[in-house]
Design a protein around this motif. Structure first.
Motif, PDB file in Angstrom:
ATOM      1  N   SER A   4      20.765  25.656  37.928  1.00 23.70           N
ATOM      2  CA  SER A   4      20.128  26.272  39.006  1.00 23.70           C
ATOM      3  C   SER A   4      20.947  27.137  39.556  1.00 23.70           C
ATOM      4  CB  SER A   4      19.606  25.259  40.089  1.00 23.70           C
ATOM      5  OG  SER A   4      20.795  24.669  40.442  1.00 23.70           O
ATOM      6  N   GLY A   5      20.542  28.013  40.488  1.00 27.51           N
ATOM      7  CA  GLY A   5      21.216  29.168  41.007  1.00 27.51           C
ATOM      8  C   GLY A   5      22.556  28.565  41.956  1.00 27.51           C
ATOM      9  N   LEU A   6      22.335  27.698  42.876  1.00 26.18           N
ATOM     10  CA  LEU A   6      23.400  26.651  43.404  1.00 26.18           C
ATOM     11  C   LEU A   6      24.470  26.208  42.549  1.00 26.18           C
ATOM     12  CD1 LEU A   6      24.462  25.903  46.244  1.00 26.18           C
ATOM     13  CD2 LEU A   6      23.097  23.738  45.762  1.00 26.18           C
ATOM     14  N   GLU A   7      23.752  25.495  41.486  1.00 26.54           N
ATOM     15  CA  GLU A   7      25.037  24.966  40.649  1.00 26.54           C
ATOM     16  C   GLU A   7      25.915  26.334  39.767  1.00 26.54           C
ATOM     17  OE1 GLU A   7      23.700  21.967  37.955  1.00 26.54           O
ATOM     18  OE2 GLU A   7      22.317  21.205  39.423  1.00 26.54           O
ATOM     19  N   THR A   8      24.876  27.237  39.544  1.00 21.48           N
ATOM     20  CA  THR A   8      25.729  28.467  38.922  1.00 21.48           C
ATOM     21  C   THR A   8      26.675  28.989  40.050  1.00 21.48           C
ATOM     22  OG1 THR A   8      23.839  28.896  37.752  1.00 21.48           O
ATOM     23  CG2 THR A   8      25.420  30.584  37.838  1.00 21.48           C
ATOM     24  N   ARG A   9      26.495  29.151  41.173  1.00 11.66           N
ATOM     25  CA  ARG A   9      27.603  29.711  42.344  1.00 11.66           C
ATOM     26  C   ARG A   9      28.571  28.800  42.333  1.00 11.66           C
ATOM     27  NH1 ARG A   9      22.530  31.079  44.430  1.00 11.66           N
ATOM     28  NH2 ARG A   9      22.504  29.457  45.920  1.00 11.66           N
TER      29      ARG A   9
ATOM     30  N   ILE B  38      38.440  35.684  32.136  1.00  9.86           N
ATOM     31  CA  ILE B  38      37.532  35.961  33.330  1.00  9.86           C
ATOM     32  C   ILE B  38      36.186  36.151  32.699  1.00  9.86           C
ATOM     33  CG2 ILE B  38      37.109  37.329  35.112  1.00  9.86           C
ATOM     34  CD1 ILE B  38      40.133  37.342  35.638  1.00  9.86           C
ATOM     35  N   ILE B  39      35.834  37.101  31.746  1.00 10.03           N
ATOM     36  CA  ILE B  39      34.771  37.625  31.324  1.00 10.03           C
ATOM     37  C   ILE B  39      34.055  36.401  30.442  1.00 10.03           C
ATOM     38  CG2 ILE B  39      33.621  39.220  29.615  1.00 10.03           C
ATOM     39  CD1 ILE B  39      35.720  41.073  30.201  1.00 10.03           C
ATOM     40  N   GLY B  40      34.568  35.807  29.711  1.00  9.54           N
ATOM     41  CA  GLY B  40      34.019  34.686  28.954  1.00  9.54           C
ATOM     42  C   GLY B  40      33.490  33.445  29.859  1.00  9.54           C
ATOM     43  N   GLY B  41      34.495  33.289  30.834  1.00 11.47           N
ATOM     44  CA  GLY B  41      33.916  32.272  31.713  1.00 11.47           C
ATOM     45  C   GLY B  41      32.664  32.645  32.579  1.00 11.47           C
ATOM     46  N   THR B  42      32.877  34.051  33.213  1.00 17.06           N
ATOM     47  CA  THR B  42      31.581  34.423  33.931  1.00 17.06           C
ATOM     48  C   THR B  42      30.252  34.587  32.912  1.00 17.06           C
ATOM     49  OG1 THR B  42      33.160  35.465  35.119  1.00 17.06           O
ATOM     50  CG2 THR B  42      30.952  36.255  35.343  1.00 17.06           C
ATOM     51  N   LEU B  43      30.454  34.860  31.798  1.00 20.38           N
ATOM     52  CA  LEU B  43      29.444  34.732  30.967  1.00 20.38           C
ATOM     53  C   LEU B  43      29.085  33.384  30.443  1.00 20.38           C
ATOM     54  CD1 LEU B  43      29.945  37.942  28.654  1.00 20.38           C
ATOM     55  CD2 LEU B  43      28.208  37.861  30.220  1.00 20.38           C
ATOM     56  N   GLY B  44      29.681  32.734  30.250  1.00 20.77           N
ATOM     57  CA  GLY B  44      29.492  31.289  29.989  1.00 20.77           C
ATOM     58  C   GLY B  44      28.687  30.538  31.154  1.00 20.77           C
ATOM     59  N   VAL B  45      29.079  30.751  32.415  1.00 28.10           N
ATOM     60  CA  VAL B  45      28.287  30.131  33.385  1.00 28.10           C
ATOM     61  C   VAL B  45      27.098  30.829  33.889  1.00 28.10           C
ATOM     62  CG1 VAL B  45      28.488  30.041  35.822  1.00 28.10           C
ATOM     63  CG2 VAL B  45      30.545  29.420  34.835  1.00 28.10           C
ATOM     64  N   LEU B  46      27.013  32.105  33.430  1.00 27.33           N
ATOM     65  CA  LEU B  46      25.769  32.854  33.869  1.00 27.33           C
ATOM     66  C   LEU B  46      24.675  32.419  32.817  1.00 27.33           C
ATOM     67  CD1 LEU B  46      26.927  36.352  34.883  1.00 27.33           C
ATOM     68  CD2 LEU B  46      25.874  34.465  36.273  1.00 27.33           C
ATOM     69  N   MET B  47      25.041  32.225  31.563  1.00 34.67           N
ATOM     70  CA  MET B  47      24.110  31.882  30.510  1.00 34.67           C
ATOM     71  C   MET B  47      23.682  30.316  30.449  1.00 34.67           C
ATOM     72  SD  MET B  47      23.866  34.791  29.172  1.00 34.67           S
ATOM     73  CE  MET B  47      23.764  35.681  27.619  1.00 34.67           C
TER      74      MET B  47
END
Length: 138
Positions: free
Chosen positions: A30-35, A17-26
């Motif tokens: 764009s914001g829409l694609e990130t969400r 969970i942490i790795g996936g979240t950090l990977g997406v945030l980094m």
């Protein structure tokens, strides 16, 4: 599963969970694609967690069934051993009773023979005593 395996699986979930979240945030998106990626990642992680939880539940169920079967087998073994021992004891007691009855019959027969013999001896003694008294009187 042992406690160490549970900690490992829990750590694996948390790390995913942490790795996936950090990977997406980094990622440079764009914001829409990130969400959108976060939502998809969360669904994937939750789906994987659900699948692993179901698998873990099935494993626990199998282990419980195995333990239940082993317990039933041991109970049946002990039951058979106890039944066999009870039968052995019953057989020994029945044999001892039969032996005691035989001894009792032999003692009763011997007592009866002694009583009959005592009567005969008593009658003979009486006759001999009477003859001896007559001889002494003469």
């Amino acid at each position: 599963m042992s406690s160490n395996k549970l900690y490992f699986v829990g750590g694996l979930f948390l790390g995913t969970i942490i790795g996936g979240t950090l990977g997406v945030l980094m990622a440079p998106t764009s914001g829409l694609e990130t969400r959108k990626k976060l939502a998809e990642g969360t669904e994937e992680v939750l789906g994987n967690a659900y699948d692993q939880a179901v698998e873990y539940g099935e494993n626990l169920k199998e282990q419980f069934q195995d333990m239940q079967e082993q317990f039933t087998e041991r109970v049946n073994e002990y039951k058979n051993q106890i039944e066999n021992k009870i039968q052995e004891i019953q057989d020994e007691v029945e044999q001892d009773i039969a032996d005691l009855n035989d001894e009792l019959e032999a003692l009763e027969k011997e007592d009866s023979e002694l009583a009959t013999g005592a009567k005969v001896i008593t009658s003979e003694d009486t006759k001999l005593d009477a003859e001896a008294i007559k001889k002494e009187a003469e």
